[in-house]
Design an enzyme around this catalytic site. Structure first.
Site, PDB file in Angstrom:
ATOM      1  N   THR A  54      -1.285   2.626  -9.422  1.00  0.00           N
ATOM      2  CA  THR A  54      -2.744   2.612  -9.332  1.00  0.00           C
ATOM      3  C   THR A  54      -3.331   3.934  -9.821  1.00  0.00           C
ATOM      4  O   THR A  54      -4.320   3.959 -10.561  1.00  0.00           O
ATOM      5  CB  THR A  54      -3.180   2.371  -7.874  1.00  0.00           C
ATOM      6  N   TYR A 117      -6.325 -10.071  -5.386  1.00  0.00           N
ATOM      7  CA  TYR A 117      -7.425 -10.980  -5.708  1.00  0.00           C
ATOM      8  C   TYR A 117      -7.153 -12.439  -5.329  1.00  0.00           C
ATOM      9  O   TYR A 117      -7.991 -13.076  -4.701  1.00  0.00           O
ATOM     10  CB  TYR A 117      -7.826 -10.896  -7.192  1.00  0.00           C
ATOM     11  N   TYR A 143       4.923  -2.724  -2.701  1.00  0.00           N
ATOM     12  CA  TYR A 143       3.753  -1.878  -2.456  1.00  0.00           C
ATOM     13  C   TYR A 143       2.728  -2.678  -1.662  1.00  0.00           C
ATOM     14  O   TYR A 143       2.171  -3.656  -2.155  1.00  0.00           O
ATOM     15  CB  TYR A 143       3.195  -1.411  -3.802  1.00  0.00           C
ATOM     16  N   ARG A 148      -6.773  -2.562  -1.354  1.00  0.00           N
ATOM     17  CA  ARG A 148      -7.004  -2.928  -2.760  1.00  0.00           C
ATOM     18  C   ARG A 148      -6.672  -4.397  -3.051  1.00  0.00           C
ATOM     19  O   ARG A 148      -7.164  -4.937  -4.032  1.00  0.00           O
ATOM     20  CB  ARG A 148      -6.176  -2.025  -3.678  1.00  0.00           C
ATOM     21  N   LYS A 172       6.354   0.772  -0.072  1.00  0.00           N
ATOM     22  CA  LYS A 172       5.319   1.798  -0.072  1.00  0.00           C
ATOM     23  C   LYS A 172       4.236   1.271   0.855  1.00  0.00           C
ATOM     24  O   LYS A 172       3.516   0.319   0.516  1.00  0.00           O
ATOM     25  CB  LYS A 172       4.779   2.038  -1.482  1.00  0.00           C
ATOM     26  N   ILE A 214       4.833   8.396  -1.608  1.00  0.00           N
ATOM     27  CA  ILE A 214       4.375   8.278  -2.987  1.00  0.00           C
ATOM     28  C   ILE A 214       2.964   8.845  -2.990  1.00  0.00           C
ATOM     29  O   ILE A 214       2.050   8.257  -2.416  1.00  0.00           O
ATOM     30  CB  ILE A 214       4.440   6.836  -3.487  1.00  0.00           C
TER      31      ILE A 214
END
Length: 302
Positions: A54, A117, A143, A148, A172, A214
């Site tokens: 990202t 989404y 992740y 998000r 993550k 990370i």
């Protein structure tokens, strides 16, 4: 370092791993600046690198640019630290393609975001990662960033992924929820690599059994983030806490607006390369830039 075939050969991603920004110049990937950033990161003692996450503005890279950025990173690193290539997508077919390309590029593993989404169910998440694993033999770090993606990968689901997909070796975890992190560690065991996905939870995550972070902030303070992780591994909590609180103003400043705009601004102010993002990312508001600059000055970075 690439690939794996048994538990004994499992790749380890631990310590401070930088989620690299992608420098641009006149709208194109700035290869020279990117290589220089990678080299500086390694010189500063970073433990690993993530291209095309990202923070690397992967959402605005074309497929060809995405593949090129990973190859540049692998080539510049030359095996000195592990490279965990961003390869996720909300389109499973696309995720398979990007993950296969990460393997072809000789990355050490793939960072695979949960589909965003389209909001799959937990069963859909399992099916997504199984489909990738069926096609690509490469270690995966999953992740989880609900802020998000609008989907939270539950600890119970991660335990299923670990049990049923040997490529899934860690997560993550970017919920910012230490209760969830604790449950992941409880359900998945000590051999599961739990990396903080937020700078501000790096130390707490490692304190309860995580193996690193990370990081965004390590784009501009790689030595300090690496030193904090190493202090934890050495059992020196006093030093780790001191470094954590020393970096805390930087943690806040790095998210004063949407990542990676503050990080790229910081690197530009430090003279690493000129500031440039791709729309819809835009420069910091003047007041926020002034606040970031003040934090960097106090930290002795500019």
């Amino acid at each position: 370092m690439t690939g794996f075939h048994s538990k004994e050969e499992r790749m380890e991603f631990r310590g401070a791993i930088t989620a690299l920004v992608t420098p641009f110049r006149s709208g194109e990937v700035d290869e020279e600046a990117f290589r220089a950033l990678i080299e500086w990161q390694i010189e500063q003692g970073i433990h690993g690198l993530v291209p095309c996450g990202t923070t690397g503005e992967s959402a605005t890279l074309s497929h060809e640019e995405h593949k090129r950025v990973i190859r540049i990173c692998v080539d510049q690193v030359k095996g000195r630290v592990p490279v965990l290539a961003g390869a996720g997508s909300n389109n499973t077919r696309e995720a398979i393609e990007l993950t296969q390309d990460a393997k072809d590029a000789k990355a050490d593993g793939a960072l695979l975001i949960t589909p965003y989404y389209n909001k799959p169910t937990q069963a859909g998440l399992v099916a997504h990662f199984k489909a990738i694993a069926d096609r690509v033999d490469l270690p995966f770090i999953v992740y989880n960033v609900p802020g998000r993606t609008a989907v939270n990968l539950l600890p119970e689901t991660l335990a299923i992924l670990k049990k049923e997909i040997r490529q899934v070796i860690g997560v993550k975890e970017a919920t910012g929820d230490l209760t969830q992190v604790s449950r992941v560690l409880e359900f998945c065991g000590e051999d599961f690599q739990v990396l903080s996905g937020d700078d501000f939870t790096a130390l707490p995550t490692m304190a309860i059994g995580g193996c690193g972070v990370i990081s965004v902030v390590s784009n501009f303070v790689p030595q300090k983030m690496s030193a904090m992780c190493e202090a934890v591994f050495a059992g020196d909590l006093k030093t780790a806490k001191a470094l954590h609180y020393d970096m805390s103003p930087l943690y806040r400043a790095a998210f004063i607006e949407t990542n990676p705009v503050p990080a790229k601004t910081a690197l530009a102010l430090m003279g690493r390369f000129p500031f440039e993002t791709r729309l819809p990312m835009v420069p910091l508001l003047p007041d926020n830039k002034a606040k970031l600059e003040a934090v960097l000055q106090k930290a002795g970075l500019i």
